[in-house]
Enzyme design. Structure first.
Site: not given
Length: 481
Positions: A71, A79, A141, A171-172, A184, A256
């Site tokens: 990601d 990351r 984002r 995404k998404h 999440h 996801d």
């Protein structure tokens, strides 16, 4: 009796696992050799470039065409730069600049860096249209709230990444931008008719499909008119009828993370979620971040059992594995030269917006307001701190801060208050109002810029993100570097 080897390999070919630590353990490499589609790298897997390159080489020793995913969105979700913050602004900043050439260039630079490290699949860009100011998981984002602008930049991002030899994963689907819950933790609902999705949420997906995107990630969101009581990840109406039938997508449908509550809680665990996602039309299943060999085996056992009892069509699983294998074959590690180091910082400077005046900020007191990170973002450093020269900074929790004490600490110095998503952070608007009413106060918003503006503030500065690049850009605009 053990699993049928052919069925076990078939099931493994649909899974994107993960492993702990900076060195792939033997089981992670062994599973690749046995047919696992690939692994996703998270911040815990990243220490430095040489180490990441060694890790991806170790995975390729298991099988040359292993998928190595990450990601790496730039901006608030990184990351590779989780220890310092990304040197690139995120999508909201790029959307604010509104230069599609710049967006393509930034994503090409990200792709070049990934390719040089042996990463072959970037779980980016986020192409959701962020129409809800209260959205807790998309926000910066997103390229913005306008579907056409988001569509143009989404296509540019895909073209940039894939020109560097790294597959993009938009995404998404079918759009997470109108939610006010985080998938999440729960299953968000977007209760609108399909016509609203087509006008508001789906234009960016149409654009990336036209741009040749290799993969599209599902959303763990509920759209009752299409998905009933379950998430889009488990819906054939969304993944087959809408995405493939109506929009003509022929690439890989990626889920996801199935450990997320929006999927696992609905299905009764990661294993049942994997079966439901495959049956609905998904091809590559992200198991999650907290993965070990036993979890992979449980998921594989569940898939094989579902094929055996007729709950899952073997032909459907073969189709998924074939699509995933074809993607892996097209995305062998590439060699690319990263762009100039200042590209992201220059882009971030172009995104900064100033309302009011920032003159006269000589050695202010900088007050950074604590803001929790989402799971998607992780705990990545943010703010002006790394860029300040001879400037005092304090950190406060908005609800616990004493405005009078902060004014006393500032003395004759002006105050610069820095926050993320101040409009929805408990106590933040009251704190700003109390400071601005009696002290020269400048506010720096590093989250999603809502309509809220603080009364009495000398200036309101918007960065459209909290990456390392965004922080430096703000510090430069304020004359604090």
């Amino acid at each position: 009796m053990g699993l049928d080897p052919g069925l076990r390999r078939l099931a493994l070919g649909t899974l994107l696992a993960a492993y702990p630590g900076p060195v792939p353990p033997d089981w992670a490499v062994d599973l690749v050799a046995e047919g696992l589609a690939g692994h996703t790298l998270f911040g815990t897997n990243v220490h430095d470039p040489a180490q990441v390159a060694a890790s991806t080489a170790a995975l390729r020793a298991g099988r040359a065409d292993v998928l190595v995913a990450i990601d790496e969105e730039g901006g608030d979700v990184t990351r590779l730069a989780h220890a310092t913050g990304s040197p690139y602004p995120g999508n909201a900043a790029l959307g604010a600049v509104d230069d599609v050439g710049l967006t393509r260039e930034v994503y090409a630079a990200i792709g070049a860096e990934l390719a040089a490290l042996g990463v072959t699949l970037d779980l980016a860009p986020t192409v959701d249209v962020n129409t809800a100011d209260e959205n807790p998981v998309i926000g910066t984002r997103s390229f913005g709230a306008d579907p056409l602008r988001v569509a143009a930049h989404s296509a540019a991002a895909v073209l940039g990444l894939q020109a560097a030899g790294v597959a993009a994963c938009a995404k998404h689907f079918p759009g997470h931008g109108a939610t006010v819950a985080d998938s999440h933790h729960e299953l968000p609902t977007v209760d609108v008719p399909p016509a609203v999705l087509r006008e508001r949420d789906l234009p960016p997906f149409a654009a990336v499909i036209d741009a040749g995107v290799e993969a599209i990630m599902t959303a763990h969101i509920r759209v009752p008119a299409l998905t009933g009581d379950g998430p889009a990840t488990f819906s054939r109406a969304v993944l087959v009828d809408l995405l493939r039938g109506e929009y003509g997508f022929t690439g890989v449908v990626v889920t996801d993370a199935l450990e997320m509550q929006g999927a696992a809680l609905t299905a009764g665990g990661v294993g049942p979620a994997a079966v439901r996602a495959l049956a609905a039309g998904a091809d590559l299943l992200c198991v999650g971040a907290k993965v070990d060999a036993s979890l992979v085996e449980r998921v594989v056992t569940g898939i094989v059992a579902a094929i055996g009892d007729g709950g899952l069509d073997r032909v459907r699983v073969e189709q998924a594995a074939e699509r995933t294998a074809a993607l892996a074959a097209r995305t062998r590690a590439a060699t690319a030269v990263p762009a100039t180091a200042d590209l992201g910082y220059a882009a971030a400077r172009r995104a900064v917006r100033v309302e009011g005046t920032v003159d006269g900020l000589d050695r202010p007191l900088v007050v950074q307001v604590y803001a929790a990170s989402t799971i998607a973002e992780g705990r990545v450093p943010w703010g002006l701190g790394p860029h300040l020269t001879d400037v005092e900074q304090v950190r406060v929790v908005a609800e616990e801060a004493d405005p009078q004490e902060l004014r006393r600490l500032a003395g004759a110095r002006p105050i610069v208050l820095v926050g993320r998503h101040l409009h929805r952070l408990p106590g933040a608007s009251d704190l700003v109002a109390a400071l601005a009413a009696a002290h020269p106060t400048t506010v720096v918003e590093m989250g999603w810029p809502a309509a809220w503006r603080p009364a009495g503030a000398r200036a309101f500065v918007t960065t459209y993100g909290a990456s390392h690049a965004n922080g430096r850009a703000a510090a430069e605009v304020l004359g604090l570097v």
